[in-house]
Write a protein that holds these residues in place. Structure first.
Motif, PDB file in Angstrom:
ATOM      1  N   VAL A  73       0.936  -1.185  -0.107  1.00 35.40           N
ATOM      2  CA  VAL A  73       0.117   0.143   0.156  1.00 35.40           C
ATOM      3  C   VAL A  73       0.726   1.260  -0.065  1.00 35.40           C
ATOM      4  CG1 VAL A  73      -1.846   1.291   1.140  1.00 35.40           C
ATOM      5  CG2 VAL A  73      -1.839  -1.161   1.165  1.00 35.40           C
ATOM      6  N   THR A  74       2.085   1.198   0.796  1.00 32.00           N
ATOM      7  CA  THR A  74       3.099   2.179   0.725  1.00 32.00           C
ATOM      8  C   THR A  74       3.494   2.400  -0.624  1.00 32.00           C
ATOM      9  OG1 THR A  74       3.490   1.961   3.191  1.00 32.00           O
ATOM     10  CG2 THR A  74       5.042   3.394   1.715  1.00 32.00           C
ATOM     11  N   LEU A  75       3.586   1.473  -1.518  1.00 36.98           N
ATOM     12  CA  LEU A  75       4.279   1.480  -2.731  1.00 36.98           C
ATOM     13  C   LEU A  75       3.120   2.318  -3.632  1.00 36.98           C
ATOM     14  CD1 LEU A  75       5.701  -1.712  -4.231  1.00 36.98           C
ATOM     15  CD2 LEU A  75       6.986   0.529  -3.711  1.00 36.98           C
ATOM     16  N   LEU A  76       1.835   1.846  -3.520  1.00 39.15           N
ATOM     17  CA  LEU A  76       0.976   2.482  -4.159  1.00 39.15           C
ATOM     18  C   LEU A  76       0.765   4.109  -3.829  1.00 39.15           C
ATOM     19  CD1 LEU A  76      -1.803   2.196  -5.868  1.00 39.15           C
ATOM     20  CD2 LEU A  76      -3.246   1.722  -3.951  1.00 39.15           C
ATOM     21  N   ALA A 298      -7.954   4.113   1.612  1.00 42.18           N
ATOM     22  CA  ALA A 298      -9.251   3.061   1.591  1.00 42.18           C
ATOM     23  C   ALA A 298      -9.069   1.908   0.859  1.00 42.18           C
ATOM     24  CB  ALA A 298     -10.539   3.993   0.821  1.00 42.18           C
ATOM     25  N   ILE A 299      -8.431   1.765  -0.264  1.00 44.81           N
ATOM     26  CA  ILE A 299      -8.070   0.770  -0.794  1.00 44.81           C
ATOM     27  C   ILE A 299      -7.136  -0.211   0.002  1.00 44.81           C
ATOM     28  CG2 ILE A 299      -6.676  -0.329  -2.865  1.00 44.81           C
ATOM     29  CD1 ILE A 299      -7.683   2.101  -4.612  1.00 44.81           C
ATOM     30  N   GLY A 300      -6.181   0.555   0.709  1.00 40.30           N
ATOM     31  CA  GLY A 300      -5.340  -0.279   1.618  1.00 40.30           C
ATOM     32  C   GLY A 300      -6.064  -1.103   2.725  1.00 40.30           C
ATOM     33  N   THR A 301      -7.156  -0.447   3.396  1.00 37.75           N
ATOM     34  CA  THR A 301      -7.977  -1.137   4.180  1.00 37.75           C
ATOM     35  C   THR A 301      -8.787  -2.461   3.734  1.00 37.75           C
ATOM     36  OG1 THR A 301      -8.325   0.987   5.662  1.00 37.75           O
ATOM     37  CG2 THR A 301      -9.966  -0.573   5.744  1.00 37.75           C
ATOM     38  N   CYS A 302      -9.079  -2.008   2.497  1.00 42.93           N
ATOM     39  CA  CYS A 302      -9.907  -3.177   1.840  1.00 42.93           C
ATOM     40  C   CYS A 302      -8.814  -4.414   1.475  1.00 42.93           C
ATOM     41  CB  CYS A 302     -10.748  -2.820   0.466  1.00 42.93           C
ATOM     42  SG  CYS A 302     -12.010  -1.679   0.689  1.00 42.93           S
ATOM     43  N   VAL A 303      -7.921  -4.104   1.035  1.00 43.15           N
ATOM     44  CA  VAL A 303      -6.875  -4.957   0.688  1.00 43.15           C
ATOM     45  C   VAL A 303      -6.371  -5.776   2.182  1.00 43.15           C
ATOM     46  CG1 VAL A 303      -4.488  -5.701  -0.433  1.00 43.15           C
ATOM     47  CG2 VAL A 303      -6.245  -3.897  -1.421  1.00 43.15           C
ATOM     48  N   GLY A 304      -6.163  -4.902   3.083  1.00 39.39           N
ATOM     49  CA  GLY A 304      -5.692  -5.335   4.321  1.00 39.39           C
ATOM     50  C   GLY A 304      -6.693  -6.595   4.957  1.00 39.39           C
ATOM     51  N   ALA A 305      -7.996  -6.179   4.803  1.00 35.91           N
ATOM     52  CA  ALA A 305      -9.216  -6.895   5.463  1.00 35.91           C
ATOM     53  C   ALA A 305      -8.982  -8.445   4.838  1.00 35.91           C
ATOM     54  CB  ALA A 305     -10.440  -6.457   5.291  1.00 35.91           C
ATOM     55  N   LEU A 306      -8.758  -8.746   3.306  1.00 33.79           N
ATOM     56  CA  LEU A 306      -8.464  -9.709   2.681  1.00 33.79           C
ATOM     57  C   LEU A 306      -7.424 -10.614   3.097  1.00 33.79           C
ATOM     58  CD1 LEU A 306      -9.100  -8.373  -1.091  1.00 33.79           C
ATOM     59  CD2 LEU A 306     -10.719  -9.407   0.428  1.00 33.79           C
ATOM     60  N   THR A 307      -6.333  -9.924   3.794  1.00 32.97           N
ATOM     61  CA  THR A 307      -5.412 -10.630   4.149  1.00 32.97           C
ATOM     62  C   THR A 307      -4.954 -10.458   5.630  1.00 32.97           C
ATOM     63  OG1 THR A 307      -4.154  -8.460   3.574  1.00 32.97           O
ATOM     64  CG2 THR A 307      -4.045 -10.364   1.854  1.00 32.97           C
ATOM     65  N   GLY A 308      -5.928 -10.488   6.509  1.00 32.63           N
ATOM     66  CA  GLY A 308      -5.744 -10.602   7.699  1.00 32.63           C
ATOM     67  C   GLY A 308      -5.376  -9.514   8.514  1.00 32.63           C
ATOM     68  N   CYS A 309      -5.343  -8.201   7.843  1.00 31.15           N
ATOM     69  CA  CYS A 309      -4.848  -7.070   8.706  1.00 31.15           C
ATOM     70  C   CYS A 309      -6.020  -6.203   8.966  1.00 31.15           C
ATOM     71  CB  CYS A 309      -3.976  -6.120   7.442  1.00 31.15           C
ATOM     72  SG  CYS A 309      -2.175  -7.265   7.191  1.00 31.15           S
ATOM     73  N   THR A 310      -5.892  -5.654  10.012  1.00 31.93           N
ATOM     74  CA  THR A 310      -6.877  -4.558  10.513  1.00 31.93           C
ATOM     75  C   THR A 310      -6.665  -3.095   9.719  1.00 31.93           C
ATOM     76  OG1 THR A 310      -5.488  -4.002  12.485  1.00 31.93           O
ATOM     77  CG2 THR A 310      -7.438  -5.585  12.730  1.00 31.93           C
ATOM     78  N   THR A 311      -7.547  -2.313  10.005  1.00 34.49           N
ATOM     79  CA  THR A 311      -7.490  -0.892   9.397  1.00 34.49           C
ATOM     80  C   THR A 311      -6.134  -0.626   8.963  1.00 34.49           C
ATOM     81  OG1 THR A 311      -9.560  -0.301  10.235  1.00 34.49           O
ATOM     82  CG2 THR A 311      -8.385   1.438   9.192  1.00 34.49           C
ATOM     83  N   VAL A 312      -5.825  -0.220   7.683  1.00 34.81           N
ATOM     84  CA  VAL A 312      -4.627   0.422   7.091  1.00 34.81           C
ATOM     85  C   VAL A 312      -4.904   1.799   6.906  1.00 34.81           C
ATOM     86  CG1 VAL A 312      -2.899   0.305   5.299  1.00 34.81           C
ATOM     87  CG2 VAL A 312      -3.932  -1.779   5.914  1.00 34.81           C
ATOM     88  N   THR A 313      -3.874   2.602   7.548  1.00 34.04           N
ATOM     89  CA  THR A 313      -4.086   3.973   7.450  1.00 34.04           C
ATOM     90  C   THR A 313      -2.565   4.585   7.319  1.00 34.04           C
ATOM     91  OG1 THR A 313      -5.044   5.783   8.585  1.00 34.04           O
ATOM     92  CG2 THR A 313      -3.900   4.412  10.170  1.00 34.04           C
ATOM     93  N   THR A 314      -2.724   5.967   6.934  1.00 31.85           N
ATOM     94  CA  THR A 314      -1.512   6.694   6.471  1.00 31.85           C
ATOM     95  C   THR A 314      -1.084   6.943   8.121  1.00 31.85           C
ATOM     96  OG1 THR A 314      -2.309   7.587   4.667  1.00 31.85           O
ATOM     97  CG2 THR A 314      -0.489   8.782   5.785  1.00 31.85           C
ATOM     98  N   PHE A 315       0.513   6.900   8.578  1.00 34.48           N
ATOM     99  CA  PHE A 315       0.925   7.185   9.388  1.00 34.48           C
ATOM    100  C   PHE A 315       1.544   8.571   9.743  1.00 34.48           C
ATOM    101  CE2 PHE A 315       0.182   2.988  10.851  1.00 34.48           C
ATOM    102  CZ  PHE A 315       0.790   2.631  11.934  1.00 34.48           C
ATOM    103  N   VAL A 316       1.176   9.114  10.941  1.00 38.37           N
ATOM    104  CA  VAL A 316       1.586  10.495  11.224  1.00 38.37           C
ATOM    105  C   VAL A 316       3.227  10.593  11.277  1.00 38.37           C
ATOM    106  CG1 VAL A 316       1.451  10.270  13.826  1.00 38.37           C
ATOM    107  CG2 VAL A 316       1.204  12.285  12.779  1.00 38.37           C
TER     108      VAL A 316
END
Length: 443
Positions: A73-76, A298-316
């Motif tokens: 997702v960081t690559l995206l 938003a895409i990161g959160t959806c992809v993460g859910a498919l692969t066992g990850c909770t909410t993916v978000t931009t880090f401060v």
């Protein structure tokens, strides 16, 4: 090629600066690889958890997938948005959902279903550009207090897991003569000193130092090897695992709302805050291209859910890379590569004891609690809802209960009180109140 992809000259930067910035960002947020498996499975020596459906979730699988999805997702973000922002599983809702999993209230598939639905909602709102409606509907005091309440819960877990506090019978001080507790206190002091001197990666450095000191004291258990090829079977257990039971009940709706809000407002605040440091905002304080990082998130959160990850978000923590000179996607590209390299080092991360992660959790909690100053406690109408949210979260040990109670308290006070125009309740909040009431009455 790099100039064409990332427009380095246009952004007044160079390859060396961007690479250093990307490594700096990774170092400041690498603690997520330590914390995320514990947040879901539980902190302690146990390496696996079997949920109520019999699904076996291992810390090693969670770590590997967190590193993989964070990198992808960081690559995206690097190539689609060309921004120096790194993403990973956010701190907050992972603890809430993990606690429900550990208590047997939800299955792992339930958790991934909740994350996926919240991600789909985020995608739709980002694509349709309805961001401003959501910002107007939820009052500022509630948005702030959600973060604060979660921060207190995370800090509580830090005290509990490290043994600094004893919560078995009431609340009391831990046994400071025990090596794990002593090390945790030392780690807390060390991270504080590093933070005072603005040392990049203070949390990670503190975790590493305490882990090393714990080896001769018997607190840190050394693995058979520090590097290993990921176990594909354990990864398969947590991938594409969805359980749609109880999808329409009030508790699930509340959890979806909390998960969505945590991701949405965290992304909004982080993107604007880090963009300001990078001088990307216009004269009105807005970021014209904000839709791009929102879609990536938003895409990161959806992809993460498919692969066992909770909410993916931009880090401060991306702001650390910006301060180091990062201005383009080359910085986030570098952070992504570091995440990929971490996949092979799973045993190295999993050997880290609670004495090292406890202080880190306390500081993560502090970073979320610090926004409490934005709540005007001299104004009862504005402060009562946040107060209820915070104390309910602390004294019930439930983020969902605290946030639900706080929102209902805020709606009630603002409805019955003589309010100014800025204190009126948005109609959407009344609609939200229905599942929140059901959450309490049906539970």
């Amino acid at each position: 090629m790099l100039e064409k992809l990332f427009k380095l000259k246009e952004n007044r930067t160079n390859i060396k600066t961007e690479i250093v910035a990307g490594i700096t960002t990774f170092m400041t947020m690498a603690y997520v690889l330590v914390v995320q498996p514990g947040a879901i499975v539980g902190f302690g020596p146990e390496q696996v958890l079997t949920d109520i459906n019999g699904v076996v979730i291992s810390k090693s699988a969670l770590l590997v997938m967190t590193a993989l999805i964070s990198g992808l997702v960081t690559l995206l973000m690097a190539f689609y948005a060309n921004l120096p922002f790194a993403l990973s599983t956010g701190m907050g809702t992972n603890f809430m959902l993990g606690a429900l999993l550990q208590n047997g209230d939800l299955s792992f598939g339930n958790i991934m279903m909740i994350v996926l639905i919240s991600g789909i909602i985020f995608v739709l709102l980002s694509v349709l550009g309805i961001r401003d409606f959501i910002v107007r509907a939820i009052p500022a005091n509630i948005k702030t207090s959600i973060s604060v309440a979660i921060g207190f819960f995370i800090a509580y877990l830090g005290f509990k897991n490290a043994g600094i506090g004893n919560f078995q019978e009431g609340i009391s001080m831990g046994d400071f003569t025990q090596p794990p507790v002593f090390l945790a206190i030392f780690g807390l002091i060390l991270i504080a000193i590093l933070t005072v001197y603005h040392v990049p990666g203070a949390l990670l450095i503190g975790i590493i130092v305490i882990t090393i000191l714990g080896i001769p004291l018997g607190v840190t258990q050394m693995p058979s090897s520090l590097f290993a090829v990921p176990d594909l079977d354990s990864i398969q257990n947590i991938s594409f695992t969805f359980d749609f039971k109880n999808l329409l009940n009030a508790s699930t709706m509340v959890l979806i709302f909390i998960t969505f809000c945590g991701d949405f407002f965290s992304t909004l605040g982080t993107v604007l805050g880090v963009a300001q440091k990078a001088n990307l905002l216009d004269e009105s304080g807005n970021y014209p291209e904000i839709q791009r990082p929102f879609i990536v998130d938003a895409i990161g959160t959806c992809v993460g859910a498919l692969t066992g990850c909770t909410t993916v978000t931009t880090f401060v923590e991306s702001s650390a890379g910006v301060e180091a000179g990062g201005r383009t996607g080359l910085s986030s590209f570098t952070s992504a590569i570091m995440f990929f390299l971490a996949i092979l080092a799973a045993p190295l991360f999993l050997m880290i004891p609670d004495a090292a992660t406890g202080p880190a959790l306390i500081f993560v909690g502090y970073s979320m609690i610090s926004s409490i100053g934005n709540i005007d406690f001299t104004n009862f109408i504005q402060a009562f809802g946040p107060f209820i949210m915070i104390v309910f979260t602390i004294f019930t040990g439930s983020i969902a209960t605290g946030i639900s109670a706080g929102i209902l308290a805020d709606i009630t006070v603002k409805t019955v009180a003589p309010t100014t125009e800025g204190e009126k309740v948005h109609p959407a909040m009344y609609a939200l109140g229905i599942p929140l009431v059901l959450y309490f009455t049906l539970n």
